[in-house]
Scaffold this motif. Structure first.
Motif, PDB file in Angstrom:
ATOM      1  N   THR A  60      -1.019   5.305 -27.446  1.00  0.00           N
ATOM      2  CA  THR A  60       0.348   4.923 -27.823  1.00  0.00           C
ATOM      3  C   THR A  60       1.190   4.617 -26.577  1.00  0.00           C
ATOM      4  O   THR A  60       1.947   3.651 -26.561  1.00  0.00           O
ATOM      5  CB  THR A  60       1.009   6.084 -28.619  1.00  0.00           C
ATOM      6  N   ASP A  61       1.036   5.435 -25.550  1.00  0.00           N
ATOM      7  CA  ASP A  61       1.877   5.260 -24.349  1.00  0.00           C
ATOM      8  C   ASP A  61       1.628   3.904 -23.682  1.00  0.00           C
ATOM      9  O   ASP A  61       2.569   3.265 -23.210  1.00  0.00           O
ATOM     10  CB  ASP A  61       1.602   6.388 -23.333  1.00  0.00           C
ATOM     11  N   TYR A  62       0.352   3.482 -23.641  1.00  0.00           N
ATOM     12  CA  TYR A  62       0.079   2.215 -22.942  1.00  0.00           C
ATOM     13  C   TYR A  62       0.764   1.056 -23.670  1.00  0.00           C
ATOM     14  O   TYR A  62       1.422   0.226 -23.047  1.00  0.00           O
ATOM     15  CB  TYR A  62      -1.428   1.970 -22.835  1.00  0.00           C
ATOM     16  N   PHE A  63       0.617   1.009 -24.999  1.00  0.00           N
ATOM     17  CA  PHE A  63       1.252  -0.078 -25.758  1.00  0.00           C
ATOM     18  C   PHE A  63       2.778   0.016 -25.666  1.00  0.00           C
ATOM     19  O   PHE A  63       3.460  -0.991 -25.532  1.00  0.00           O
ATOM     20  CB  PHE A  63       0.828  -0.018 -27.235  1.00  0.00           C
ATOM     21  N   THR A  64       3.296   1.243 -25.727  1.00  0.00           N
ATOM     22  CA  THR A  64       4.755   1.422 -25.648  1.00  0.00           C
ATOM     23  C   THR A  64       5.262   0.998 -24.271  1.00  0.00           C
ATOM     24  O   THR A  64       6.333   0.390 -24.155  1.00  0.00           O
ATOM     25  CB  THR A  64       5.129   2.900 -25.931  1.00  0.00           C
ATOM     26  N   MET A  65       4.467   1.299 -23.239  1.00  0.00           N
ATOM     27  CA  MET A  65       4.857   0.890 -21.886  1.00  0.00           C
ATOM     28  C   MET A  65       4.907  -0.640 -21.793  1.00  0.00           C
ATOM     29  O   MET A  65       5.831  -1.196 -21.189  1.00  0.00           O
ATOM     30  CB  MET A  65       3.858   1.467 -20.867  1.00  0.00           C
ATOM     31  N   LEU A  66       3.939  -1.327 -22.421  1.00  0.00           N
ATOM     32  CA  LEU A  66       3.969  -2.799 -22.404  1.00  0.00           C
ATOM     33  C   LEU A  66       5.247  -3.309 -23.066  1.00  0.00           C
ATOM     34  O   LEU A  66       5.864  -4.279 -22.601  1.00  0.00           O
ATOM     35  CB  LEU A  66       2.740  -3.367 -23.120  1.00  0.00           C
ATOM     36  N   ASN A  67       5.639  -2.650 -24.154  1.00  0.00           N
ATOM     37  CA  ASN A  67       6.890  -3.036 -24.829  1.00  0.00           C
ATOM     38  C   ASN A  67       8.092  -2.858 -23.914  1.00  0.00           C
ATOM     39  O   ASN A  67       8.943  -3.730 -23.802  1.00  0.00           O
ATOM     40  CB  ASN A  67       7.105  -2.181 -26.087  1.00  0.00           C
ATOM     41  N   GLU A  68       8.136  -1.707 -23.241  1.00  0.00           N
ATOM     42  CA  GLU A  68       9.311  -1.370 -22.423  1.00  0.00           C
ATOM     43  C   GLU A  68       9.347  -2.150 -21.115  1.00  0.00           C
ATOM     44  O   GLU A  68      10.396  -2.591 -20.678  1.00  0.00           O
ATOM     45  CB  GLU A  68       9.327   0.141 -22.116  1.00  0.00           C
ATOM     46  N   MET A 110       3.458   0.017 -33.363  1.00  0.00           N
ATOM     47  CA  MET A 110       2.433   1.035 -33.619  1.00  0.00           C
ATOM     48  C   MET A 110       2.657   1.624 -35.011  1.00  0.00           C
ATOM     49  O   MET A 110       3.792   1.943 -35.367  1.00  0.00           O
ATOM     50  CB  MET A 110       2.534   2.172 -32.600  1.00  0.00           C
ATOM     51  N   VAL A 111       1.569   1.768 -35.758  1.00  0.00           N
ATOM     52  CA  VAL A 111       1.676   2.381 -37.098  1.00  0.00           C
ATOM     53  C   VAL A 111       0.779   3.620 -37.121  1.00  0.00           C
ATOM     54  O   VAL A 111      -0.424   3.525 -37.340  1.00  0.00           O
ATOM     55  CB  VAL A 111       1.241   1.391 -38.201  1.00  0.00           C
ATOM     56  N   TRP A 155      -7.930  -2.458 -23.052  1.00  0.00           N
ATOM     57  CA  TRP A 155      -8.902  -3.482 -23.465  1.00  0.00           C
ATOM     58  C   TRP A 155      -8.413  -4.222 -24.715  1.00  0.00           C
ATOM     59  O   TRP A 155      -8.589  -5.422 -24.846  1.00  0.00           O
ATOM     60  CB  TRP A 155     -10.277  -2.840 -23.713  1.00  0.00           C
ATOM     61  N   ASN A 156      -7.787  -3.492 -25.619  1.00  0.00           N
ATOM     62  CA  ASN A 156      -7.296  -4.144 -26.840  1.00  0.00           C
ATOM     63  C   ASN A 156      -6.112  -5.064 -26.553  1.00  0.00           C
ATOM     64  O   ASN A 156      -5.984  -6.113 -27.175  1.00  0.00           O
ATOM     65  CB  ASN A 156      -6.944  -3.094 -27.904  1.00  0.00           C
ATOM     66  N   SER A 157      -5.267  -4.666 -25.608  1.00  0.00           N
ATOM     67  CA  SER A 157      -4.138  -5.547 -25.277  1.00  0.00           C
ATOM     68  C   SER A 157      -4.645  -6.818 -24.593  1.00  0.00           C
ATOM     69  O   SER A 157      -4.095  -7.903 -24.799  1.00  0.00           O
ATOM     70  CB  SER A 157      -3.116  -4.821 -24.398  1.00  0.00           C
TER      71      SER A 157
END
Lengths: 437, 323
Positions: free
Chosen positions: A53-61, A73-74, A330-332
């Motif tokens: 979650t943190d990696y995706f949230t960091m990309l958002n921020e 994120m769901v 990897w998913n991003s």
């Protein structure tokens, strides 16, 4: 209007408004998060889920999402329960703009989702777990298990043992025991290890431990009696902590005790502390937080008060946190690929699959992502969904984990026929015509 | 032969660890006729509270403040006090409203209580693995290991001593004190006990507090082996066959039941594969590995076997219904 009618009208409005708003909602990259933050496996599920979650949230921020598109994120709680996992899948697959990819973090759940993936056209990335033969992309078009499978890992660990014994020929006559979680996950490496024992002449014995593994004294009495030269551990949750404690108690040498990469986190060795010094486990990424991506996570999330789980700050960089992070990375990258391949920022699950199949994250790209030297380069092809399949060994020094070996190539002469046999059997049972790659 | 002895000793000591959990069940069932399904989670909750107090964890924040960390001598009494408060709350919000209800109603209430304990414990103290460091001895008993190659775990010896103390204290309490007699009267018939002036409320608070202390002892012993974490609550499943075998109302039964279950399951897990394979050698080839992982379910086979001959358990009170 009567009071009852007012109430009904208000209720209808409450239901209808979000639906109307939803239809006009902007596109978001929707990533379900199959978490387990409750139940006996929560101590392992939480750090992985936070890293993911943190990696995706960091990309958002930091970047405003991926190529300017925000990530949504769901989360859904599976409690590491296969039935709940399938319910989570059904509940989240149409969430937001539609789920792009699933990371089930459970071999049992993965097995259940494999048939659904091709129907719903949403890929599954069972990163280093799940069905090993899904490495054959010709049969398993919608499933990816890079960067390595359990069979590759079993082979790599046997190579490590061979190296420590002074050569693979020295394995002849040695005794290797496997202590495994009595589940689909724990049973995965058995066939490979049996084949390897035939090839190299070591005696192999598998000892099952039932869920959850809180009590396994009898297993360790058998180990005392058999006196194996090496022990492999394929555990999860409390089973790991108890196994390591029992091994310490019977004074089994820790540097001859190797866990799968799901049996090598801080949680697993913490109850034994210094006594577990020397214990080994498989690894495909570095532990610790000495990377730019981690610094960005701390800066943009934890220091900025935007971390989804702010109390986790001190644990950023733990092994399982980094495992969630590397999966997210990897998913991003697959999302970026999908956008590039299809020329759109509004990708679907099917496009995401194409992005995963075209994944090529080399060391140069890792450096750009702030993760230089963090993990192995991964290149996926139509035929090979496992990727590199190489595995290193990390060691607990009483305070922290460190990688202490080179990365070992799996023995594909043994593994490939097993993958072909199992995947072709699946293809036959499910009327799948393998793709030509 | 030495290895058989080692297996029997390890089984007996593991069985006593199960008995520690079973004792809590017996206490509450004996005194109130309630099958406390939440006993395992109570052990987890008590251990979590103790670790939280020792490490200065601020409840509901999942953060530690070392300045708030208590020494062992203060943390243990405070944990017992917390378990007393829990007993008061259970009496006030659950038991008081269910006086003289059917057993199944009380049982369902206990199932509900289990999930409340799980949720609240998780929210208060977090889900991560916690190290319980009370200075209890760990590892093999060195003298036996070094001189006789006999493996006996020190923590299990401590658990056996703890169980012996608990059983003695509880036996005296039930048999020799007025409160103990009142407890048994309540267990026999709530209404009759009320009619002779026994305060049901006080009795329930006392017995649930005692079960809370037993839960703390069980939580500490099991937590010292694996770290304190959610799966501790599942140790209740190891206590059930002990209860079936020993009887739901007998404190010595919980100990003897534990010993039989512990020794039986270890002997079967360690030796059954080889023995069966040897017995059928020449007829069919049997992989001894097939008979591994029997440790969890064989205990229930043993308990069911005893159930056929003594439905009330080895030491349970025989139920005589007059028609």
């Amino acid at each position: 209007m009567k009071l009852r009618n007012w109430i009904l009208a208000a209720a209808a409005a409450v239901v209808a408004l979000p639906l109307a708003a939803g239809s006009a909602r902007a596109y978001e990259l929707t990533i379900p998060s199959m978490d387990y933050r409750t139940g006996p496996y929560a101590p392992n599920g939480i750090p992985f889920a936070n890293g993911w979650t943190d990696y995706f949230t960091m990309l958002n921020e930091r970047d405003g999402g991926i190529n300017g598109v925000k990530i949504k994120m769901v989360p859904c709680e599976t409690a590491y329960n296969t039935k709940k996992g399938v319910e989570c899948y059904e509940k989240t697959k149409k969430a937001g703009s539609g789920a792009l990819v699933y990371q089930p973090l459970s071999t049992g759940i993965t097995y259940q989702l494999i048939p659904k993936a091709s129907v719903d056209k949403i890929p599954i990335h069972s990163m280093g777990y799940g069905r090993t033969s899904a490495a054959n992309g010709k049969v398993f078009k919608w499933v990816f298990n890079f960067p390595a499978t359990y069979w590759s890992q079993a082979s790599a660990l046997v190579k490590y043992i061979g190296e420590k014994e002074g050569g693979m020929d020295k394995l002849k006559g040695k005794k290797i025991h496997l202590v495994y979680h009595n589940s689909a996950y724990g049973k995965e490496p058995i066939r490979t290890l049996e084949k390897l024992s035939e090839k190299h002449g070591f005696a192999f014995k598998a000892l099952a431990v039932d869920h959850p593994g809180q009590e396994q004294k009898a297993t360790w009495l058998k180990i005392r009696r058999d006196k194996p030269d090496w022990i492999l551990l394929w555990g999860w949750g409390v089973m790991n902590q108890v196994a390591i404690k029992e091994a310490v108690s019977i004074r089994f040498p820790m540097d001859r005790f190797i866990g799968v990469w799901w049996s090598g986190s801080e949680n697993d060795v913490k109850p034994s502390g210094m006594a577990a010094k020397g214990y080994l486990s498989g690894a495909f990424h570095q532990p610790g937080k000495n990377f730019q991506a981690h610094r960005d996570i701390l800066k943009y999330l934890y220091d900025a008060g935007k971390a989804p789980h702010p109390d986790f700050k001190d644990r950023v960089g733990e092994v399982l946190y980094n495992r969630g992070l590397v999966a997210a990375m990897w998913n991003s990258e697959a999302i970026r690929n999908a956008m590039k391949i299809h020329g759109t920022k509004e990708i679907t699950g099917a496009m995401m699959r194409d992005g995963l199949e075209a994944l090529d994250v080399d060391e140069a790209r890792l450096k750009e992502l702030g993760l230089g030297g963090f993990t192995i380069p991964v290149k996926i092809t139509c035929a090979n969904h496992e990727g590199p399949g190489i595995v290193a060994v990390q060691q607990w020094d009483g305070k922290k984990w460190s990688i202490v070996s080179k990365f070992y190539e799996p023995d594909m002469a043994v593994i490939q026929p097993l993958i072909d046999e199992d995947s072709m059997k699946y293809a036959k049972e499910n009327n799948i015509t393998p793709r030509t790659c | 032969m030495l290895f058989v002895l080692e297996t029997v000793i390890s089984g007996a000591l593991a069985g006593i660890m199960y008995s520690l959990v079973a004792l809590g069940f017996v206490l509450i069932f004996k005194a109130s006729g309630v099958f406390n399904f939440s006993q395992g989670v109570m052990a987890l909750f008590a251990a979590l509270t103790l670790v939280g107090l020792l490490s200065g964890t601020i409840p509901f924040t999942n953060t530690d403040n070392p300045a708030l960390a208590l020494p062992v001598w203060a943390a243990i009494p405070l944990t017992i006090f917390v378990m007393f408060i829990v007993a008061v709350l259970i009496e006030k919000f659950i038991l008081r409203h269910l006086v003289n209800q059917e057993h199944i109603i009380l049982f369902m209430a206990m199932v509900g209580l289990t999930y409340v304990f799980e949720g609240v414990g998780d929210m208060m103290w977090g889900s991560d693995v916690k190290v319980l460091d009370l200075g209890l001895p760990q590892g093999a008993w060195d003298w036996l290991f070094d001189t006789h190659d006999l493996y006996v775990e020190k923590i299990e010896m401590v658990a056996a001593a703890t169980a012996a103390v608990l059983v003695t204290v509880l036996a005296v309490f039930f048999q020799k004190t007025r409160i103990g007699r009142a407890l048994r009267a309540v267990a026999d018939d709530h209404q009759a006990a009320l009619s002779v002036g026994i305060s049901l409320r006080n009795i329930w608070i006392i017995v649930w507090s005692a079960a809370g202390i037993v839960a703390l002892a069980a939580g500490v012993m099991w937590g010292a082996k694996s770290g304190v974490q959610f799966s501790l609550s599942l140790i209740a499943l190891k206590a059930l066959p002990v209860l079936i075998l020993g009887g739901f109302t007998s404190i010595p039964g919980a100990i003897v039941g534990g010993l039989i279950i512990g020794i039986g399951e270890k002997l079967v897990e360690v030796f059954s594969g080889e023995l069966i394979a040897a017995a059928f050698a020449g007829l069919i080839e049997i992989d001894p590995g097939v008979f591994s992982a029997t440790e969890n379910w064989f205990a229930y086979v043993l308990a069911l076997f005893f159930l056929m001959f003594r439905p009330q358990g080895l030491f349970g009170e025989k139920i005589i219904e007059r028609v």
